[in-house]
Design a protein around this motif. Sequence first.
Motif, PDB file in Angstrom:
ATOM      1  N   UNK A 197       0.830  -1.206   0.000  1.00  0.00           N
ATOM      2  CA  UNK A 197       0.000   0.000   0.000  1.00  0.00           C
ATOM      3  C   UNK A 197       0.865   1.257   0.000  1.00  0.00           C
ATOM      4  N   UNK A 198       1.926   1.277   0.792  1.00  0.00           N
ATOM      5  CA  UNK A 198       2.838   2.429   0.780  1.00  0.00           C
ATOM      6  C   UNK A 198       3.466   2.603  -0.604  1.00  0.00           C
ATOM      7  N   UNK A 199       3.854   1.487  -1.219  1.00  0.00           N
ATOM      8  CA  UNK A 199       4.392   1.561  -2.578  1.00  0.00           C
ATOM      9  C   UNK A 199       3.374   2.088  -3.572  1.00  0.00           C
ATOM     10  N   UNK A 200       2.130   1.633  -3.442  1.00  0.00           N
ATOM     11  CA  UNK A 200       1.072   2.105  -4.341  1.00  0.00           C
ATOM     12  C   UNK A 200       0.842   3.605  -4.164  1.00  0.00           C
ATOM     13  N   UNK A 201       0.879   4.063  -2.913  1.00  0.00           N
ATOM     14  CA  UNK A 201       0.713   5.497  -2.664  1.00  0.00           C
ATOM     15  C   UNK A 201       1.877   6.293  -3.259  1.00  0.00           C
ATOM     16  N   UNK A 202       3.097   5.752  -3.148  1.00  0.00           N
ATOM     17  CA  UNK A 202       4.254   6.413  -3.745  1.00  0.00           C
ATOM     18  C   UNK A 202       4.168   6.461  -5.259  1.00  0.00           C
ATOM     19  N   UNK A 203       3.790   5.341  -5.865  1.00  0.00           N
ATOM     20  CA  UNK A 203       3.636   5.322  -7.326  1.00  0.00           C
ATOM     21  C   UNK A 203       2.503   6.234  -7.771  1.00  0.00           C
ATOM     22  N   UNK A 204       1.424   6.281  -6.993  1.00  0.00           N
ATOM     23  CA  UNK A 204       0.321   7.176  -7.317  1.00  0.00           C
ATOM     24  C   UNK A 204       0.809   8.631  -7.301  1.00  0.00           C
ATOM     25  N   UNK A 205       1.559   8.988  -6.260  1.00  0.00           N
ATOM     26  CA  UNK A 205       2.071  10.359  -6.160  1.00  0.00           C
ATOM     27  C   UNK A 205       2.982  10.680  -7.355  1.00  0.00           C
ATOM     28  N   UNK A 206       3.828   9.743  -7.729  1.00  0.00           N
ATOM     29  CA  UNK A 206       4.692   9.917  -8.900  1.00  0.00           C
ATOM     30  C   UNK A 206       3.856  10.133 -10.146  1.00  0.00           C
ATOM     31  N   UNK A 207       2.866   9.261 -10.339  1.00  0.00           N
ATOM     32  CA  UNK A 207       2.056   9.299 -11.561  1.00  0.00           C
ATOM     33  C   UNK A 207       1.147  10.518 -11.643  1.00  0.00           C
ATOM     34  N   UNK A 208       0.818  11.131 -10.515  1.00  0.00           N
ATOM     35  CA  UNK A 208       0.006  12.348 -10.567  1.00  0.00           C
ATOM     36  C   UNK A 208       0.769  13.496 -11.206  1.00  0.00           C
ATOM     37  N   UNK A 209       2.091  13.456 -11.116  1.00  0.00           N
ATOM     38  CA  UNK A 209       2.906  14.558 -11.622  1.00  0.00           C
ATOM     39  C   UNK A 209       3.768  14.194 -12.826  1.00  0.00           C
ATOM     40  N   UNK A 210       3.940  12.894 -13.098  1.00  0.00           N
ATOM     41  CA  UNK A 210       4.893  12.491 -14.137  1.00  0.00           C
ATOM     42  C   UNK A 210       4.356  11.329 -14.964  1.00  0.00           C
ATOM     43  N   UNK A 211       5.042  11.086 -16.061  1.00  0.00           N
ATOM     44  CA  UNK A 211       4.715   9.922 -16.888  1.00  0.00           C
ATOM     45  C   UNK A 211       5.428   8.693 -16.323  1.00  0.00           C
ATOM     46  N   UNK A 212       4.936   7.515 -16.670  1.00  0.00           N
ATOM     47  CA  UNK A 212       5.606   6.310 -16.161  1.00  0.00           C
ATOM     48  C   UNK A 212       6.984   6.141 -16.807  1.00  0.00           C
ATOM     49  N   UNK A 213       7.876   5.525 -16.059  1.00  0.00           N
ATOM     50  CA  UNK A 213       9.210   5.204 -16.560  1.00  0.00           C
ATOM     51  C   UNK A 213       9.372   3.692 -16.502  1.00  0.00           C
ATOM     52  N   UNK A 214      10.386   3.161 -17.142  1.00  0.00           N
ATOM     53  CA  UNK A 214      10.632   1.723 -17.001  1.00  0.00           C
ATOM     54  C   UNK A 214      10.825   1.297 -15.539  1.00  0.00           C
ATOM     55  N   UNK A 215      11.479   2.140 -14.737  1.00  0.00           N
ATOM     56  CA  UNK A 215      11.726   1.802 -13.335  1.00  0.00           C
ATOM     57  C   UNK A 215      10.414   1.793 -12.543  1.00  0.00           C
ATOM     58  N   UNK A 216       9.600   2.843 -12.680  1.00  0.00           N
ATOM     59  CA  UNK A 216       8.338   2.878 -11.931  1.00  0.00           C
ATOM     60  C   UNK A 216       7.395   1.763 -12.395  1.00  0.00           C
ATOM     61  N   UNK A 217       7.440   1.447 -13.670  1.00  0.00           N
ATOM     62  CA  UNK A 217       6.603   0.360 -14.195  1.00  0.00           C
ATOM     63  C   UNK A 217       7.051  -0.976 -13.613  1.00  0.00           C
ATOM     64  N   UNK A 218       8.365  -1.198 -13.562  1.00  0.00           N
ATOM     65  CA  UNK A 218       8.888  -2.446 -12.989  1.00  0.00           C
ATOM     66  C   UNK A 218       8.542  -2.536 -11.499  1.00  0.00           C
ATOM     67  N   UNK A 219       8.644  -1.425 -10.776  1.00  0.00           N
ATOM     68  CA  UNK A 219       8.265  -1.414  -9.361  1.00  0.00           C
ATOM     69  C   UNK A 219       6.786  -1.762  -9.188  1.00  0.00           C
ATOM     70  N   UNK A 220       5.940  -1.188 -10.025  1.00  0.00           N
ATOM     71  CA  UNK A 220       4.507  -1.471  -9.952  1.00  0.00           C
ATOM     72  C   UNK A 220       4.207  -2.929 -10.243  1.00  0.00           C
ATOM     73  N   UNK A 221       4.829  -3.478 -11.272  1.00  0.00           N
ATOM     74  CA  UNK A 221       4.612  -4.885 -11.614  1.00  0.00           C
ATOM     75  C   UNK A 221       5.162  -5.801 -10.519  1.00  0.00           C
TER      76      UNK A 221
END
Length: 184
Positions: free
Chosen positions: A91-115
């Motif tokens: 859940x903390x990771x999802x909140x971090x990725x959500x915060x990233x995605x609210x301001x930025x486009x996905x990157x290979x690193x953020x996509x790999x973290x999400x997967x």
Amino acid sequence: MKRKMLLHELHPSVVHLPLALLPTAAVADLIVVTTGDRAWEKVGRRLWVAGAASAVFAGVAGLAASQEVRMDSPRARGMTVLHGMGNALITLGALGLMAWRLARTPTPVTTALGLGACAFSLCTAALGGKMVYEQGVGINTMPEDAPQGTLKGPPLLSPEAPVALVKDAGRGAAWLLERARALL
């Protein structure tokens, strides 16, 4: 006889939302990263918000449920701690990725973290299933001398339920942190 949903039954009823929304968000980001299709950026962003919000709600419901069930066996308690801590990290990771995605486009690193978080969620979900189906945590009705099972909480839509949800979620968070501290 009409049976009302009990407070501890909220968690298994809502946990499927983040289990569906978060992987879908990660796949939307994967589509953006691999194809460059910008139409999926907004889809992914909205899915991260919905998925993270549903994960928080499922987590609060899970913390409350941990206080509405009986777990006398060390194995059931240990499984519950791993399930709760794993899901707290997801859940903390999802909140971090959500915060990233609210301001930025996905990157290979953020996509790999999400997967990767989605793959990890399969482990915590399987552990939750084992708690119920192998250990009997949260199963109604049960003999009084059973080491695991359910305490009688308020019906979900009763006036007592919101207070019990907040109180039990707080007690569940304190219980989980104490168990995690003892493990460390």
